[in-house]
Scaffold this active site. Sequence first.
Site, PDB file in Angstrom:
ATOM      1  N   ASP A 146     -23.325 -17.872  61.171  1.00  0.00           N
ATOM      2  CA  ASP A 146     -21.957 -18.324  60.924  1.00  0.00           C
ATOM      3  C   ASP A 146     -21.750 -19.793  61.270  1.00  0.00           C
ATOM      4  O   ASP A 146     -20.650 -20.312  61.131  1.00  0.00           O
ATOM      5  CB  ASP A 146     -20.973 -17.494  61.759  1.00  0.00           C
ATOM      6  CG  ASP A 146     -20.923 -16.053  61.312  1.00  0.00           C
ATOM      7  OD1 ASP A 146     -21.895 -15.587  60.713  1.00  0.00           O
ATOM      8  OD2 ASP A 146     -19.905 -15.388  61.577  1.00  0.00           O
ATOM      9  N   GLU A 172     -22.903 -12.449  52.810  1.00  0.00           N
ATOM     10  CA  GLU A 172     -22.498 -11.174  53.402  1.00  0.00           C
ATOM     11  C   GLU A 172     -21.065 -10.865  52.989  1.00  0.00           C
ATOM     12  O   GLU A 172     -20.128 -11.443  53.491  1.00  0.00           O
ATOM     13  CB  GLU A 172     -22.641 -11.190  54.930  1.00  0.00           C
ATOM     14  CG  GLU A 172     -22.051 -12.402  55.631  1.00  0.00           C
ATOM     15  CD  GLU A 172     -22.192 -12.311  57.135  1.00  0.00           C
ATOM     16  OE1 GLU A 172     -23.341 -12.346  57.601  1.00  0.00           O
ATOM     17  OE2 GLU A 172     -21.165 -12.208  57.832  1.00  0.00           O
TER      18      GLU A 172
END
Length: 881
Positions: A460, A529
Amino acid sequence: MLRNRPLPVLVVAAVGLALLVPGTSANAGPVPGTGAALAVAARPGTASTVPDWRMQSSARATQSGQVISGPAYSDSGWLTVPARSTVMAGLIANNRYPDVRYSENLKQVNAGDFKVGWWYRKVFSADPQPGVNTFLKLKGGIIARGEIWLNGTKVAGTDKVVGAYPTHEFDVTPLLRKGDNALAIKASPADPQSDLLIHFIDWAQLPPDRNQGIFRDVTFEPSGPVSLRNPRVDTDLPLPSLTSAKITTKVDARNNTGQPVTADVTATVAGQVLRQQVQLSANQTRTVTFEQTLQNPQVWWPFQMGAQPLYQAAVAVNVGTAESDTASTTFGVREVGSGIRGSGRQFTVNGKPFLVRGGGWASDLFLRTDVRYIEDQLDLVKAMGMNTIRLEGKPENDELYDLADRRGIMVLTGWECCSKWEDYDSFDAEDNRVAGESAESEARRVRNHPSMIGFMIGSDAAPGADLEKIYLDALKRAEWNLPVISSAKNIGSPQLGSPGMKMDGPYWWEPPVYWHNKQLGGAAGFASEIGPGATVPELDELRKFLSQAEIDKLTNYNATQYHLSPSSTFNKLTFWGTALDNRYGKPSTVEDFVRKAQLANYETNRAQFEAFGDNFNDATNPSTGVIYWMLNNAWPTLYWHLYDYYLATAGSYFGAKAGLRPLHAQYSYDDRSLSVMNTGLQPANNHRLQITLFNLDGTQKADETRTVTVAPNGPTKAGTLPQPSGLSTTYFVRLLLKDAAGNVVDRNVYWLSTKADTLNYGSSTWYHTPQSGYADLKGLNTLKPGTVTSTVSTAPAGEDRQATTVTLKNTGSTVAFFVRASLRKGQGGAEVLPTQWSDNYVTLWPGETVTLRAEYRSSSLGSAQPVVEVSGHNVAKRSVS
């Protein structure tokens, strides 16, 4: 995975370790007694793996490592645990708790038991020989830190053995004794926010021990004067030609002595024998390189593009006439590359563009290794048509990569979010060292596998310049030759630049049209994702891990569900339930809830994969990859999976399977266009696409047939959906793709509405885009009862394999909608799992026949006969044998 809020602390009950609670074990039991005997080999090139351990808390085993690692120390009362066993896994194997998968049993575990170190101990025999050096190897780290003792001597401390992934090797030759020896390892308490470990974030309720302990093999490896380490093979194809390959094989030869040595190194690679004589000075390590050209190589491909041949490289070293060591590895002849195309990262395999359509992998919550379980999962992945799995901070043991190599499933590895791994500002000198050791160790371990496609050094977030350099230097030392990606999010790093990835959500329910729009997580670029959240299994599966009260509570969308997530963002069915009620009508019973859940899961999962396939060749902003969040579960949950923890396949799986078929006719919800997706490298010539629209009552409203020649490795447009007048609010579309001989090669059925789903993008969060309007599919509740007859036959399908074929025929006067077949262990028995179905949840019009094939282990039936249970949205349940 993106997170913007802390997770709650695990609530635990005070249940002491001495308590033995009767109940079903959550894993196979340990080796009986004090464990299996281990005799450490003295012959060079023969590794001895610790087969199991004796384990005890340091709160009880209070002696020093010097005492505990003494061969005469009594470990009476310690537990015998598997070779790869976190503390929690060892306790589960010894039945210390009731089934921790069921209901809220996991709360009974006392987290306080893991605030101290735990000892692992193994007594073994040895017969040291002159001139033989024995090395103790840790194939992975000790979580969180390790203290290593052998025969009363400290080999390494917690300053050296840190983190989940660094491998370690220690020369223990001087410490070995003839006869009994003892190895002891103390694992420190684990905190993923403090050390570079493994964290399950919000994927499941968290393991109470935070995976403290040993999760990879520990081995003793003897060699003579010269040891061989890190065998590696690189292959170079003169693309676009595949007629030859340059093969470069390397191995590190290490002189273990204080004297110069002449070593004869022999490599047998792809059947060719190559030799070199190498001079090594005292204690020198030198890389030995062999080069050869392989004519007409058997090229390795992802399974939808070709075959998966593997070659062997075996290396041996002699000093004088004596063999000193051996090493080997398998490899495939293939080349992987990548670049930025549009806004997304485009991978190539052997020069061909490769559309990644994969899923996020979850390791077992307690890091247990069950090779057959992994094998069964990868078989389901391949049968589904999925070509890639992504490992976010859960690099698996070697078996997964071996199985992926043989199945042609690509693997994208890398680090995780939401833990120490991305708390970059907190890194000190030790963290930097461990981060580099982790990257080098993992890269060395997996680099030879042809299934590997890339390494993500961030999830992230992307590391800054200093840490990026540490990672890149580590990968260079490992001679990593595949793409390196800065982040799974659209965050670049100084040297690597843009990752060509996006992480714009969603992680919760979205209607099918969402995926076709190119906003946020829609089909453009590479979505690392994304997924629609809740994936409710069938009722049989729910009963395996939920009480009846918990099942009944599922229809309360505002209730916290323990088997969703520990995160308050994902612990309720709110968005998903609201959409279910508005689109399909509020469920009247739990059974109705589960039935409608399969519809919702099927249609949006199919659309996600279809959309990314349909936009693969878009001229302005193509889709280059998508990772469905998630593929599987670490522990039984109600969300983020395509097959459940018990390997049952339901609407989520078969929707994805439909969208991933190798030659597939599909509909786009955004512009009503039709296309045929071809994942192979050969065109499909002279095919015909039949498009039929039906009203809810079965009345045919349109029927057209179009000729289409399908280009390879991508979509071919086939016009738009007919728009006849007089459609019912809920209606059906059937697409039949036929080959030149008239055989149906793909069948796809949609249930659509004249009222569109609409989205409020302006109110989007990182995990969800709310709907401003809902499709009206409530007409499905008014379907008249359908009638389906079934005929069943069973035949052998290989060693311990058999296949049951089910032919379904609609003998009624109305549509038989969403008909499911399940295979049972005898009449009224449990479902046979895992089972690979060719298709399921099928819709038939009067007079239509569809044949389904189920393959499974013969031994799974026990003494029972296979029975097929058939039911549908409007078809009563019945059994056929």
